[in-house]
Design a protein around this motif. Sequence first.
Motif, PDB file in Angstrom:
ATOM      1  N   LEU A  92       0.848  -1.188   0.000  1.00 11.38           N
ATOM      2  CA  LEU A  92       0.000   0.000   0.000  1.00 11.38           C
ATOM      3  C   LEU A  92       0.887   1.242   0.000  1.00 11.38           C
ATOM      4  O   LEU A  92       1.943   1.236   0.622  1.00 11.38           O
ATOM      5  N   ARG A  95      -0.215   6.373   3.778  1.00 11.17           N
ATOM      6  CA  ARG A  95      -1.189   7.469   3.799  1.00 11.17           C
ATOM      7  C   ARG A  95      -0.839   8.494   4.868  1.00 11.17           C
ATOM      8  O   ARG A  95      -0.331   8.114   5.943  1.00 11.17           O
ATOM      9  N   GLU A  97      -2.829   9.847   6.962  1.00 11.00           N
ATOM     10  CA  GLU A  97      -3.493   9.516   8.237  1.00 11.00           C
ATOM     11  C   GLU A  97      -2.572   8.643   9.088  1.00 11.00           C
ATOM     12  O   GLU A  97      -2.514   8.770  10.316  1.00 11.00           O
ATOM     13  N   ASN A 185      -2.278  -1.341  11.054  1.00  8.29           N
ATOM     14  CA  ASN A 185      -3.186  -0.716  10.102  1.00  8.29           C
ATOM     15  C   ASN A 185      -3.616  -1.828   9.149  1.00  8.29           C
ATOM     16  O   ASN A 185      -3.084  -1.973   8.066  1.00  8.29           O
ATOM     17  N   PRO A 186      -4.560  -2.662   9.616  1.00  7.39           N
ATOM     18  CA  PRO A 186      -4.909  -3.853   8.834  1.00  7.39           C
ATOM     19  C   PRO A 186      -5.872  -3.479   7.702  1.00  7.39           C
ATOM     20  O   PRO A 186      -6.345  -2.346   7.646  1.00  7.39           O
ATOM     21  N   PRO A 187      -6.164  -4.422   6.808  1.00  7.31           N
ATOM     22  CA  PRO A 187      -7.195  -4.148   5.799  1.00  7.31           C
ATOM     23  C   PRO A 187      -8.522  -3.859   6.507  1.00  7.31           C
ATOM     24  O   PRO A 187      -8.884  -4.574   7.445  1.00  7.31           O
ATOM     25  N   TYR A 188      -9.207  -2.776   6.074  1.00  8.90           N
ATOM     26  CA  TYR A 188     -10.482  -2.467   6.735  1.00  8.90           C
ATOM     27  C   TYR A 188     -11.545  -1.873   5.822  1.00  8.90           C
ATOM     28  O   TYR A 188     -12.615  -1.470   6.277  1.00  8.90           O
ATOM     29  N   VAL A 189     -11.272  -1.797   4.529  1.00  8.46           N
ATOM     30  CA  VAL A 189     -12.269  -1.240   3.607  1.00  8.46           C
ATOM     31  C   VAL A 189     -13.193  -2.374   3.161  1.00  8.46           C
ATOM     32  O   VAL A 189     -12.711  -3.422   2.715  1.00  8.46           O
ATOM     33  N   MET A 197     -14.353   3.984  -4.543  1.00  9.05           N
ATOM     34  CA  MET A 197     -12.948   4.413  -4.390  1.00  9.05           C
ATOM     35  C   MET A 197     -12.375   4.863  -5.724  1.00  9.05           C
ATOM     36  O   MET A 197     -12.845   4.471  -6.787  1.00  9.05           O
ATOM     37  N   VAL A 201      -6.597   3.779  -6.556  1.00  8.50           N
ATOM     38  CA  VAL A 201      -6.520   2.875  -5.403  1.00  8.50           C
ATOM     39  C   VAL A 201      -7.009   1.482  -5.803  1.00  8.50           C
ATOM     40  O   VAL A 201      -6.283   0.492  -5.712  1.00  8.50           O
ATOM     41  N   ALA A 209      -4.285  -5.914   0.955  1.00 10.68           N
ATOM     42  CA  ALA A 209      -3.935  -4.994   2.046  1.00 10.68           C
ATOM     43  C   ALA A 209      -5.078  -4.050   2.388  1.00 10.68           C
ATOM     44  O   ALA A 209      -4.992  -3.309   3.360  1.00 10.68           O
ATOM     45  N   LEU A 210      -6.129  -4.068   1.575  1.00 10.46           N
ATOM     46  CA  LEU A 210      -7.189  -3.066   1.722  1.00 10.46           C
ATOM     47  C   LEU A 210      -8.530  -3.617   2.171  1.00 10.46           C
ATOM     48  O   LEU A 210      -9.197  -3.031   3.007  1.00 10.46           O
ATOM     49  N   GLU A 241      -5.359   1.504  13.339  1.00 15.50           N
ATOM     50  CA  GLU A 241      -6.074   2.350  12.393  1.00 15.50           C
ATOM     51  C   GLU A 241      -7.350   1.609  12.010  1.00 15.50           C
ATOM     52  O   GLU A 241      -7.343   0.380  11.903  1.00 15.50           O
TER      53      GLU A 241
HETATM   54  N1  GLN Z   1      -6.945   4.348   4.395  1.00 18.54           N
HETATM   55  C1  GLN Z   1      -6.791   3.432   3.301  1.00 18.54           C
HETATM   56  C2  GLN Z   1      -7.656   3.879   2.130  1.00 18.54           C
HETATM   57  O1  GLN Z   1      -8.633   4.536   2.313  1.00 18.54           O
HETATM   58  C3  GLN Z   1      -7.159   2.026   3.707  1.00 18.54           C
HETATM   59  C4  GLN Z   1      -6.107   1.422   4.530  1.00 18.54           C
HETATM   60  C5  GLN Z   1      -6.459   0.075   5.047  1.00 18.54           C
HETATM   61  O2  GLN Z   1      -7.342  -0.650   4.571  1.00 18.54           O
HETATM   62  N2  GLN Z   1      -5.785  -0.282   6.057  1.00 18.54           N
HETATM   63  O3  GLN Z   1      -7.332   3.608   0.993  1.00 18.54           O
END
Ligand code: GLN
Length: 279
Positions: A92, A95, A97, A185-189, A197, A201, A209-210, A241
């Motif tokens: 990734l 970012r 953030e 900061n694991p995958p979280y989307v 998106m 991206v 990773a996302l 995160e």
């Molecule tokens: N903040 C990232 C994004 O919006 C996502 C990062 C994540 O999944 N850890 O692309």
Amino acid sequence: MKLKEAIEQLKNGLAGVAEPQEVQAMMRVIFEDVFNYDQVDVALRQESELPDFAPECIADIIARLQRHEPLQYIVGKARFHGHQFKVTPAVLIPRPETEQLVDLIIDENPGSDLRVLDMGTGSGCIAISLARALKFAQVDALDISRDALAVARENAAALKVKVRLFESDMLSPQPPATYDIIVSNPPYVCWSERDAMDSNVKDYEPGQALFVPDNDPLMFYKAIAPYAAQSLARGGSLYLEINQRFGNEVKRLLEQNGFGEVRIIDDSYGKPRFVAAKL
Ligand code: GLN
């Protein structure tokens, strides 16, 4: 090709790709990272001749940016926390953030000799920035992707820090060790958020990773929380995160796993983006 001709070509080629201000920022990166011209050079040396490879290289960069490939992958570098990190499509792009997450950890942990673990390190940006900033920290980092670990290894060497890297799946982590700080900061989307998106991206960055399935958006946190509860020393801290939609759910999950002082912290856009907790 003169520098001023390259600027013209980039301005014209990128007019439809980004707003003028962003085009300016992209040009700064291109001249600095590809041609070694800083902003002052660009302002003062408009008549200077660029190397022979310039016309082809600039045409290639424009074509790739027009296809929405991230500039950081094109030049192979990204800036994070004051350092230059190598990036490839295996990791990734760091970012802004996440820089805030690193700052938070540095501000709250002035002690020395801390043992730190970064789960899902990617380019190594969090682990390496912490290794540079915390006093005499011992930093471990893990990732499931061998290609990502190779990038992290190069970054650690280039930035002259010792980070121990482990190939490991966050969902079935290694035997617990003892740490003072665990960060992730694991995958979280969610997959359902993918459509909204930007193409740079979703079409170029590593999905692994996302993204997480909509029916289990906290899957990584559910694995990290019990592992951290086992591995953190008493008084140790966990920093995560998160997806802005799930602050309260992550908070509850941490409390269920024995964590206290759970805080949800906003990013600079005012979105709940981090959760910090103590064991
Ligand atoms: N903040 C990232 C994004 O919006 C996502 C990062 C994540 O999944 N850890 O692309």
